[in-house]
Design a protein around this motif. Structure first.
Motif, PDB file in Angstrom:
ATOM      1  N   VAL B  65       0.705  -1.590  -0.111  1.00 15.05           N
ATOM      2  CA  VAL B  65      -0.336  -0.106  -0.620  1.00 15.05           C
ATOM      3  C   VAL B  65       0.643   1.237   0.250  1.00 15.05           C
ATOM      4  O   VAL B  65       1.296   1.400   0.785  1.00 15.05           O
ATOM      5  N   ARG B  66       0.723   2.074  -1.046  1.00 13.94           N
ATOM      6  CA  ARG B  66       1.698   3.643  -0.744  1.00 13.94           C
ATOM      7  C   ARG B  66       0.571   4.294   0.053  1.00 13.94           C
ATOM      8  O   ARG B  66      -0.341   4.552  -0.943  1.00 13.94           O
ATOM      9  N   GLY B  67       1.380   5.094   0.153  1.00  8.64           N
ATOM     10  CA  GLY B  67       0.566   6.573   0.967  1.00  8.64           C
ATOM     11  C   GLY B  67       0.846   7.537   0.840  1.00  8.64           C
ATOM     12  O   GLY B  67       1.575   7.204  -0.457  1.00  8.64           O
ATOM     13  N   ASP B  68       0.991   8.626   1.462  1.00  7.89           N
ATOM     14  CA  ASP B  68       1.177   9.818   1.375  1.00  7.89           C
ATOM     15  C   ASP B  68       2.909  10.385   1.292  1.00  7.89           C
ATOM     16  O   ASP B  68       2.992   9.687   2.581  1.00  7.89           O
ATOM     17  N   ASN B  69       3.416  10.961   0.537  1.00 12.26           N
ATOM     18  CA  ASN B  69       4.897  11.457   0.868  1.00 12.26           C
ATOM     19  C   ASN B  69       5.566  10.432   1.080  1.00 12.26           C
ATOM     20  O   ASN B  69       6.463   9.877   1.926  1.00 12.26           O
ATOM     21  N   LEU B  70       5.245   9.281  -0.093  1.00  8.44           N
ATOM     22  CA  LEU B  70       6.780   8.127   0.093  1.00  8.44           C
ATOM     23  C   LEU B  70       6.264   7.188   0.672  1.00  8.44           C
ATOM     24  O   LEU B  70       6.745   6.224   1.128  1.00  8.44           O
ATOM     25  N   ALA B  71       5.514   7.038   1.482  1.00  7.19           N
ATOM     26  CA  ALA B  71       4.899   6.474   2.082  1.00  7.19           C
ATOM     27  C   ALA B  71       4.564   5.230   1.715  1.00  7.19           C
ATOM     28  O   ALA B  71       3.988   5.069   1.102  1.00  7.19           O
ATOM     29  N   VAL B  72       5.372   3.725   2.843  1.00  9.58           N
ATOM     30  CA  VAL B  72       4.425   2.473   2.122  1.00  9.58           C
ATOM     31  C   VAL B  72       4.319   1.462   2.929  1.00  9.58           C
ATOM     32  O   VAL B  72       5.008   1.823   4.210  1.00  9.58           O
ATOM     33  N   SER B  73       4.123   0.389   2.608  1.00 12.13           N
ATOM     34  CA  SER B  73       3.591  -0.571   4.010  1.00 12.13           C
ATOM     35  C   SER B  73       3.530  -2.073   2.963  1.00 12.13           C
ATOM     36  O   SER B  73       2.614  -1.514   2.140  1.00 12.13           O
ATOM     37  N   PHE B  74       3.556  -2.833   3.630  1.00 10.63           N
ATOM     38  CA  PHE B  74       3.566  -4.282   3.024  1.00 10.63           C
ATOM     39  C   PHE B  74       3.931  -5.512   4.198  1.00 10.63           C
ATOM     40  O   PHE B  74       3.670  -5.102   5.148  1.00 10.63           O
ATOM     41  N   LYS B  75       3.718  -6.285   3.525  1.00  5.71           N
ATOM     42  CA  LYS B  75       3.829  -8.073   4.944  1.00  5.71           C
ATOM     43  C   LYS B  75       4.398  -7.927   4.019  1.00  5.71           C
ATOM     44  O   LYS B  75       4.916  -8.573   2.720  1.00  5.71           O
ATOM     45  N   VAL B  76       5.171  -8.682   4.875  1.00  3.56           N
ATOM     46  CA  VAL B  76       6.393  -9.951   4.741  1.00  3.56           C
ATOM     47  C   VAL B  76       5.662 -11.449   5.464  1.00  3.56           C
ATOM     48  O   VAL B  76       5.779 -11.220   6.962  1.00  3.56           O
ATOM     49  N   SER B  77       5.851 -12.130   4.177  1.00  2.00           N
ATOM     50  CA  SER B  77       5.655 -13.384   5.313  1.00  2.00           C
ATOM     51  C   SER B  77       6.892 -14.320   4.490  1.00  2.00           C
ATOM     52  O   SER B  77       7.148 -14.973   3.772  1.00  2.00           O
ATOM     53  N   ASP B  78       7.151 -15.904   5.882  1.00  3.20           N
ATOM     54  CA  ASP B  78       7.859 -16.540   5.203  1.00  3.20           C
ATOM     55  C   ASP B  78       7.073 -18.421   5.767  1.00  3.20           C
ATOM     56  O   ASP B  78       7.869 -19.382   5.060  1.00  3.20           O
ATOM     57  N   GLY B  79       5.845 -17.602   5.230  1.00  2.00           N
ATOM     58  CA  GLY B  79       4.595 -19.219   4.778  1.00  2.00           C
ATOM     59  C   GLY B  79       3.997 -19.117   6.324  1.00  2.00           C
ATOM     60  O   GLY B  79       2.716 -19.978   7.068  1.00  2.00           O
ATOM     61  N   THR B  82       3.453 -13.823   8.955  1.00  2.00           N
ATOM     62  CA  THR B  82       3.525 -12.645   8.457  1.00  2.00           C
ATOM     63  C   THR B  82       3.828 -11.731   9.506  1.00  2.00           C
ATOM     64  O   THR B  82       2.747 -11.301  10.666  1.00  2.00           O
ATOM     65  N   LEU B  83       4.182  -9.921   8.855  1.00  2.00           N
ATOM     66  CA  LEU B  83       4.427  -9.723   9.793  1.00  2.00           C
ATOM     67  C   LEU B  83       4.945  -7.941   9.520  1.00  2.00           C
ATOM     68  O   LEU B  83       4.959  -7.611   8.203  1.00  2.00           O
ATOM     69  N   PRO B  84       3.610  -6.901   9.333  1.00  2.00           N
ATOM     70  CA  PRO B  84       2.736  -5.861   8.918  1.00  2.00           C
ATOM     71  C   PRO B  84       4.511  -4.629   8.902  1.00  2.00           C
ATOM     72  O   PRO B  84       5.239  -4.793   9.878  1.00  2.00           O
ATOM     73  N   VAL B  85       4.961  -4.136   8.010  1.00  2.00           N
ATOM     74  CA  VAL B  85       6.654  -3.447   8.377  1.00  2.00           C
ATOM     75  C   VAL B  85       5.362  -2.338   7.296  1.00  2.00           C
ATOM     76  O   VAL B  85       4.791  -2.086   6.158  1.00  2.00           O
ATOM     77  N   ALA B  86       5.880  -1.054   8.089  1.00  2.00           N
ATOM     78  CA  ALA B  86       5.790   0.617   7.204  1.00  2.00           C
ATOM     79  C   ALA B  86       7.716   0.902   6.869  1.00  2.00           C
ATOM     80  O   ALA B  86       8.497   1.202   7.810  1.00  2.00           O
ATOM     81  N   TYR B  87       7.549   1.721   5.872  1.00  2.00           N
ATOM     82  CA  TYR B  87       8.958   1.953   5.283  1.00  2.00           C
ATOM     83  C   TYR B  87       8.664   3.300   4.832  1.00  2.00           C
ATOM     84  O   TYR B  87       7.277   3.277   4.359  1.00  2.00           O
ATOM     85  N   LYS B  88       9.146   4.816   4.977  1.00  2.00           N
ATOM     86  CA  LYS B  88       9.711   5.693   3.811  1.00  2.00           C
ATOM     87  C   LYS B  88      10.335   6.335   3.351  1.00  2.00           C
ATOM     88  O   LYS B  88      11.437   6.303   3.689  1.00  2.00           O
ATOM     89  N   LEU B 107      11.212  -3.553  15.700  1.00  2.00           N
ATOM     90  CA  LEU B 107       9.428  -3.158  15.807  1.00  2.00           C
ATOM     91  C   LEU B 107       8.864  -1.757  16.876  1.00  2.00           C
ATOM     92  O   LEU B 107       9.491  -1.590  17.478  1.00  2.00           O
ATOM     93  N   ASP B 108       7.784  -1.910  16.279  1.00  2.00           N
ATOM     94  CA  ASP B 108       7.486  -0.636  17.675  1.00  2.00           C
ATOM     95  C   ASP B 108       5.924  -0.906  18.489  1.00  2.00           C
ATOM     96  O   ASP B 108       5.682  -2.476  17.840  1.00  2.00           O
ATOM     97  N   PRO B 109       5.900  -0.363  19.323  1.00  2.00           N
ATOM     98  CA  PRO B 109       4.924  -0.834  20.085  1.00  2.00           C
ATOM     99  C   PRO B 109       3.403  -1.842  20.163  1.00  2.00           C
ATOM    100  O   PRO B 109       3.189  -2.589  20.220  1.00  2.00           O
ATOM    101  N   SER B 110       3.469  -1.355  18.715  1.00  2.00           N
ATOM    102  CA  SER B 110       2.316  -2.017  18.233  1.00  2.00           C
ATOM    103  C   SER B 110       2.366  -3.279  17.095  1.00  2.00           C
ATOM    104  O   SER B 110       1.585  -4.075  16.914  1.00  2.00           O
ATOM    105  N   GLY B 111       3.895  -3.648  17.050  1.00  2.00           N
ATOM    106  CA  GLY B 111       4.226  -4.944  16.381  1.00  2.00           C
ATOM    107  C   GLY B 111       3.833  -4.213  14.813  1.00  2.00           C
ATOM    108  O   GLY B 111       4.244  -5.928  14.000  1.00  2.00           O
ATOM    109  N   VAL B 112       4.026  -3.488  14.671  1.00  2.00           N
ATOM    110  CA  VAL B 112       4.451  -2.903  13.025  1.00  2.00           C
ATOM    111  C   VAL B 112       6.172  -3.128  13.154  1.00  2.00           C
ATOM    112  O   VAL B 112       6.509  -2.308  13.865  1.00  2.00           O
TER     113      VAL B 112
END
Lengths: 659, 162
Positions: B65-79, B82-88, B107-112
């Motif tokens: 998911v592409r957010g505003d101002n180059l923020a992106v989030s995606f999920k990484v999985s190993d089968g 899965t873990l949500p990842v946020a990146y800017k 990780l942040d406190p909410s698990g992202v």
């Protein structure tokens, strides 16, 4: 036909190397001059065949002969000619062929210019050189033959990795290899000295120019590679402490130490045993670098292909040569006579200190690079050791070294006067303090670390100048006298000053770039303006364009400063259909020695992700090494050290009348 | 000074520098080493928020998911997990859904997982070795990653056996 001829030439080169590695040794043993002279002719013939083999591969690439696997996998008929040529070493097999060709070249140079070497020493040196060559010829022929044919030749090749399609590939690998492989000469000399059990100042006079040549190329090769990564990878970084980079830094650190300890050995006939060890270690680290990069232990853009048999083969070569030479060292080193005495505070002492810090710094890099590999083998834990580790270990070790650098050349041999040297460095110290105070005031109480580091760099540069001023009597004697004395100074003194100043210059660049680098990351559409470090960067347009073997999206930016239009910048993003991969071509605008840097990211409905950096004084990072290499060349041109002219000059230049 | 005293000075000096280097290395080892984990290992080991590590896995299809101002989030999985990842910032040239990725952050406190670096891949077949290895171990290795990656994995095993 050409491929088969190239292959055959390589086999012949191996045959010659095998003769060269045995017959001269026997000759030296039996004191048979004819047998010892075999080394010379075989080395030259071996060079001829290695070059023929290399030329064959270049021809195959240039003519796009896709019936050869190597050409098929790494070339494309539409590729510009320059990349067809550089693509020869843009892959594993070709780069190994370049490696052995350079090895043969150095062997040939010793053979051609070594007329005034003692006959048995030359025989031994060339024999050791041939052992290395034989091992690598075998490696190429058995595991990485570049001349293999394909049964059904395809019409088109797979193209070269687009990241490598750059002028950097024409310069960086050959330079780096000239450096890596150049250290094989000092290695061969060291092993020859151990075999003969004899070593003297003449030995050091011989080894020093060769080490210097290798060091100059390695310095330039590393700097070139760093600049290439900086503009090609699009991240704006110039050193990542990547294992592959460390693999080239380690021989450089050890080689720098070797260069300095060889001075002590040549002038004072001391530190023999240590110099020999350093010569062995430096080339061992070069071999280790080859192993790390070529075996696929590390996966990176440098590991063109990964194949276990290759890794094991190189590991075997590594173990044989490092293990063998160190065993020989342990066995024979004690036989070498200890040399001259010196007090801890003396030129020799300063050079020992230099060696101590350089080798320790090298050891920390070694640990940081190999510890993750070792840990994975032992426990299975995967870790990454990145920049923070090296910043915390390497940097603190370099600080005392930098403080000591200006003192070294001002101390006398045997017994120096530290207080006197400090007095003579007063001007440099004051300059450093002023630089520090001005910068600190200018950054208004920001972190004192960066101004301190720059103060240190200024101290190193000013210290080098002080040394020159001291020697020429500038400011004390009339100008004419100073000029005459400056002319009379040995070139190696000038070389030292330039090389030391180069270290300071590079340090200034590194500190400025890392501390005051500013960055803008955002998505822009046509007409948007980004403001960075006082510059206004406007995106004018986005356009598609077709290149010879790629399509690219070009963004056109206009840069202005205070409302005045300066220049246009056109970064692009290229897509190479043959490999289905893309590259980011950054645009650079140089202002003085600072640069503005733009690279592109993804496009989405009319907007494009843009990364703009302003990098103050960044070019100094590479000017520094260029200055160091220039210093090295000056030193090399010194009569006393000229390659192939180990005899001292007849009359010192200072005694000639001034024109 | 006698020869012996001089030698002692030299040895003393060397040992001082060496001790300094050892102290520096140990200190740096404690703070600046980053471990590698897959989402499954993150779930098992209960890694604390704020502890830096490298996360590797496959980018889940349809999760970018592409957010505003180059923020992106995606999920990484190993089968397994899965873990949500946020990146800017700008993703590397060859970042694709369904492909392997290695991100560094904490990780942040909410698990992202807040990534500050997403590692660039150098060609379409390149898979970070750590990841290829981890996927193989868990049986999620697909052969269509290409022969080259397979070689990497073999090489990795090679590395272990040496």
């Amino acid at each position: 036909m050409i491929a088969e001829a190239g292959h055959y030439a390589l086999v012949l080169a191996l045959g010659l190397a095998l003769i060269q590695s045995t017959v001269p040794m026997l000759g030296a043993r039996w004191h048979d001059a004819a047998l010892m002279n075999v080394a010379r002719s075989t080395a030259l013939a071996q060079l001829l065949f290695a070059l023929a083999s290399f030329a064959a591969l270049v021809t195959l690439h240039v003519t796009s002969d896709f019936s050869v696997v190597n050409v098929f996998e790494n070339s494309h008929s539409l590729k510009p000619l320059i990349y067809k040529i550089t693509g020869v070493w843009g892959n594993h097999e070709g780069s190994m062929l370049l490696w052995v060709s350079i090895l043969a070249l150095f062997g040939g140079l010793v053979a051609a210019f070594g007329n005034n070497l003692p006959l048995s020493l030359r025989a031994h040196v060339l024999a050791v050189q041939a052992w290395i060559a034989s091992a690598f010829y075998l490696f190429i022929l058995i595991t990485s033959n570049p001349f293999l044919r394909i049964a059904n030749p395809p019409i088109e090749g797979r193209d070269l990795n687009p990241v490598l399609q750059d002028i950097g590939l024409a310069v960086h690998p050959p330079m780096l290899y000239l450096g890596y492989v150049g250290f094989s000469i000092s290695f061969s000399f060291a092993v020859a000295a151990l075999i003969e059990g004899r070593i003297d100042a003449a030995w050091a006079r011989w080894v020093r120019p060769w080490t210097l040549v290798a060091w100059i190329f390695l310095t330039l090769g590393i700097a070139m590679g760093s600049y290439w990564a900086y503009y090609e990878l699009g991240w704006g970084g110039w050193w990542f402490w990547d294992p592959v980079e460390n693999a080239s830094l380690m021989p450089w650190l050890a080689g720098t130490a070797l260069l300095h300890s060889a001075v002590v050995m040549e002038k004072r006939n001391a530190l023999k045993v240590w110099t020999i060890l350093l010569a062995i270690l430096t080339f061992s680290l070069s071999l280790l670098g080859t192993f790390l990069v070529r075996s696929g232990v590390l996966t990176s853009v440098h590991a063109f292909a990964t194949d276990p048999t290759r890794g094991v083969f190189i590991l075997l070569i590594l173990c044989t040569f490092i293990g063998g030479s160190l065993t020989l060292y342990a066995w024979r080193a004690s036989a070498l006579k200890q040399g001259g005495l010196f007090a801890p505070i003396s030129r020799e002492g300063a050079l020992v200190l230099n060696n101590l810090f350089l080798t320790t710094a090298c050891a920390t890099v070694f640990i940081g690079t190999l510890y993750p590999l070792a840990l994975e083998v032992l426990t299975g834990d995967k870790i990454s050791v990145g920049a923070p580790f090296f910043n915390l270990t390497f940097a603190p070790l370099f600080v005392p070294l930098m403080i000591a650098v200006p003192f070294g050349p001002l101390l006398a041999w045997k017994r120096g006067d530290l207080l006197g040297a400090a007095q003579r460095l007063m001007a440099a110290g004051i300059a450093a303090l002023i630089a520090f105070a001005v910068l600190w005031a200018w950054t208004r109480g920001g972190s004192a670390l960066a101004p301190l580091a720059i103060g240190l760099a200024v101290f190193v540069i000013a210290g080098a100048l002080c040394d020159l001023a001291e020697r020429t009597g500038l400011f004390r004697a009339p100008v004419a006298t100073a000029v005459r004395r400056a002319r009379g100074l040995p070139r190696s003194t000038w070389g030292t000053a330039f090389a030391h100043a180069g270290v300071g210059v590079a340090l200034i660049g590194i500190v400025c770039e890392t501390t005051w680098n500013s960055e803008y990351i955002g998505s822009m559409k046509a007409g948007d303006v980004a403001k960075i470090a006082g510059y206004e960067v406007e995106l004018d347009s986005l356009a598609q364009r077709q290149g010879p073997n790629f399509r690219e999206m070009v963004a056109q930016f206009t840069v202005s400063l205070d409302g005045r239009r300066l220049s246009e910048m056109t970064p692009s993003k290229r897509n190479y259909p043959a490999r289905g991969s893309s590259t980011t071509e950054a645009a650079l605008l140089t202002r003085g020695v600072s640069q503005l840097y733009i690279s592109l990211g993804d496009t989405a409905d009319g907007t494009i992700a843009v990364r703009i950096y302003h990098k103050p004084l960044v070019l100094l990072i590479w000017f520094g090494p260029v200055l160091m290499a220039f210093g090295g060349m000056l030193s090399l041109s010194d009569r006393r050290l000229r390659v192939g002219a180990p005899k001292p000059a007849r009359a010192p230049r200072g005694l000639q009348p001034a024109e | 000074m006698t020869r012996k005293q001089r030698r002692l000075t030299m040895i003393g000096g060397s040992l001082t520098v060496l001790a300094l280097a050892v102290a520096l290395v140990l200190n740096a080892m404690r703070d600046s080493i980053v471990f590698f984990s897959t989402p499954g290992m993150v779930a098992e080991k209960h890694i604390l928020p704020g502890k830096r590590f490298r996360l590797g896995g496959l980018v889940e299809n349809g999760s970018l998911v592409r957010g505003d101002n180059l923020a992106v989030s995606f999920k990484v999985s190993d089968g397994n997990a899965t873990l949500p990842v946020a990146y800017k910032g700008i993703l590397p040239d060859l970042f694709r859904e369904g492909q392997g990725v290695v991100a560094e952050g904490a990780l942040d406190p909410s698990g992202v997982f807040r990534a500050d670096t997403v590692l660039a891949k150098h060609d379409e077949n390149y898979m970070p070795r750590d990841l290829a290895d981890a996927l193989k171990k868990q049986g999620h290795w697909k052969d269509d990653y290409g022969a080259k990656t397979d070689d990497n994995a073999k090489q990795a095993k090679q590395g272990v056996s040496q």
